[in-house]
Structures are given as C-alpha cells and as structure tokens.
Design a protein around this motif. Sequence first.
Motif: not given
Length: 496
Positions: A335, A338, A340
């Motif tokens: 996370i 950036n 997922e």
Amino acid sequence: MQPFLDSLLYLVQPLPFALVFLGVALGIVVGAIPGLTTTMLITLTLPLTFFMDSVNAIILLIGMYVGGISGSQISATLLRMPGTPSSIMTTFDGYPLTLKGRAERALGLGITASFVGGIVSFLFLAVLAPPFSRLAVTFGPWEYFTMVLMALVMLSSLSQGSLLKGLIAACFGMLIHMPGIDPSAGITRLTFGFESLESGLSLLPVLIGAFAVSQIFKDIINIDMRPPRAKLGRQGMLLSFGDWTRFAPNFLRSSLVGTWVGILPGIGANIASMLSYSMARSASKEPEKFGTGHEPGVIAAETANNASVGGALIPLITLGIPGSVVDAILIGALIMHNLEPGPLLFISNPEIAYGVITAYLVGNLIMFAIMMFAVVHIAKMLYVPRSYLLASILLFCVIGIFAVANSFFDVWIMLALGVVGFVMERAKMPLGPFVIGFVLAPIAEEQLRSGLMSTGGSIEPLFTRPFAAAFLAISVLSLCWPLIQAWLKRRKVASA
C-alpha cells in the motif's frame, strides 16, 4: 510460465540479487537474537524502502521474511531462547541435542528442514497463486468483506491468550484507524480538534511503535541478561544420504502441514510447527523420545514453520489477506508503494506478484548457503550486550519515522503506540489481532459500504452468495470453536 522466467532473470541481476542476499542475511542475524523479531526488522526497514523501486523493496522484505524465520532456530537450539515464536517447538529437541554435545547436528537438521519446507511451499506458491488470483477476480465486495472478517476472527481465536482479549485487540486496532477523513462522506471524524489527525494515523508509526518500540521497552527490563555460551563447529551439519531416506516422510508431511496452515488466514508459523510436531509424535514408533533430543522433532518443527511462509504468501498476493502478522506488514508495504494487494496484482503489476514468488525461491537458496557456511559466526551475535542493540534500534526508529514525512507528530504516535503495545502484552493481549485489525479496517469498511450501497442497505448477499456465505460460516465456526472446546472439556471432566 514466461512471467515467472522473466522475474527470475531479473532477480539474478546484481542489484536485485544483492538485495535478496542482504535481506536474508539481516533476517537470519536479527531472527537469531532473542528479542529482535522478524516483525521488528521489517517494520524498521519499511521507511528505508519508501524511495526504492517497488520490486526491489518487496524482494528485500521477502528476503528478510525468509531469513528471520530460519535464523530464529539458532538461539532456540543453542540457548533454549527462540528468536521468534515459530521456533518454540524447536527448543524441545534442539536444545537437548546441544546439551548432549550435538549442537552441530541439531543445527544441520534444522537448516536442512528449513530449506526443504521452503522449497516444497514454493512449489505450491508457484502453482496455486495464479489460479487463485483468477478465481478471486470474480469476488465482489461481500466476498472481500467476509474474507477480512474471517481473517480477523481466526487470528483472534487462535492467538495466545483468551478469545475475548484477541477480539478486543482486533476491534481496538480497527478503532485506531478510524480518525481522519470518512472515505464515503468526505468529512473528518474522530480528530478531536487535532489538525495532524485529519489525514489519519499513518501505517509506519503504528507498526513500528506497536512492534519495535514496545519490544524495546520489554527488553529494557532484562537488559543485563547474559546468555550462556555454547561451543559450536561445522562438523556433522550436512545430512547423509541415509538421513535423507530416513527422514523423507517427515520432511514431506511437515511441509504439507506447514503450507496448508500458512494458507489459512491469521494462524501463523508457530501453530504450524506445533501441529506438525504433534503429528510427527503421533506417527512415530518412539513417541516417548520426543522432547529428549529426538532428531525427528527438530525436523518436524523447522520444516513446518518455514513451509508456512510460502503458504501465507498465497492469500497475500492473490486475495490481499494476510496469513500472519508479518504478511499484514507486507500488505502495508504494498500500500505504501501505491500497489493494490489482491487478485488485480497479477493483472496490473505482475512484476510484483511474480517477484514475490521468485524472491521466495532465491531467498531459500541463499538462506541455506548462508546458514551452512556462516552459522558459527552468526551465533556470536547472540552475545552482543543488549544495551548497545536497544539504543541503536530506538535511534533508528526515531530517525526512520521522522524522515518519511518530516513530522514529529508521527514520532510521538510511534512512542505512544510503543507504550500501548507494551501495556497490551503485559495484560496478555495479543498484538497480532491489533495490527491486522488496523491494516484491514479500511478494506473492511470500504467493501462493506460498497456492498450496502449496491443492495440499498440489504445484507442478504452475505447469506445468498456462496463464497460470502462460506467465509461467514468459517468466521462463526472459528468464533465458537474455543467455546465448544471448553464445553467439551468440562463435560469430559464432569463425566470422569
């Protein structure tokens, strides 16, 4: 197959290979020192990876994960002081072997078992992860919400201490994540007038405070402790062909048990080693020898706890669900970069997903080489005075947290969470559910709200969608199982 080969070719380049090597080496050293856990090492390293390439950052952390679980057997075998909870079972037979003057044999068995468990679980990771991710792509918000619920309940019910304390810790972790901006309404909540709380509590101060700083506070109490020295050489560490043949069933059974337990959310390597040890003892023709320096006991414990690492990585990269506390921190690392975590990782960032798989393979190969050739020197780290270690670690904690956002507020949050973590452990409340609750809270909230918005506020899909209903049923069973066990135990005592 091609993405895997591409990732493997990338990993054998000088810089990525050096990062995996560094991660494994640091993991072994830190894992070997009682009080310095793998969780602490990875959380302390997270700020340093902030400006690194995402792939390189993740493979460095995977190397630490592999090395930390393996390295903890050193102190468990030589000092009867497991570096991590996953090596508790190793002390049962590893330390008695050391007392008999067979420390090299005990370490050789443990290192080889770690390697075998890692390779077997890698095969499952490489084979199962891609199809699992394709299945998970079909999941909707209700499936994800119930998966998060299942992970929280299973970890709370299986963690050390009472079920109630585990659930309280998980709910407290979710509560800690609430301050900030409401993701649906876009308004601030629970900031109590503090502007610094409007963006919520950052992941790194909470993780480092709860694990690293609280452990420092805990170790300060025993700062003058001096472990006894043990003599160690390299003779007798390599297994013979006869050993491989004799221990093959134990290797295979323990690897399968460890991998399967690792796949289950929230259970962890310590449960895997306990279950594997119990099964090995039940299957043995000499169960009375377990706990007296019996070689199959070392193999069962070390094979399973390392195999659980590969198993735990399967739900991490396919579902975005942590199989252990360390996996929750790895989700936080994704996370932070950036990315997922979950099934879309194979579609949007395949280099990350396959990088995890190949880094786990290469990490196990490096671990075996380092442990076999350098364990004599690594064992000397057990006798470094704790005062030097703890002061240096606390300094790195403060510098690392401040450097990420140039905020003293984060430093105070880290110290406050360190006190909270210390108090929780003194009260026998597990930190695992607390941290996983903090990490998974935004996922649970987002998915639940999305599901409710899509159905106009109805919770009917919880019971009508097959996977959601299955995950919910597992959650309820996990919640009730300790109560059922206690009832059966009381009934057995009453009838005796």
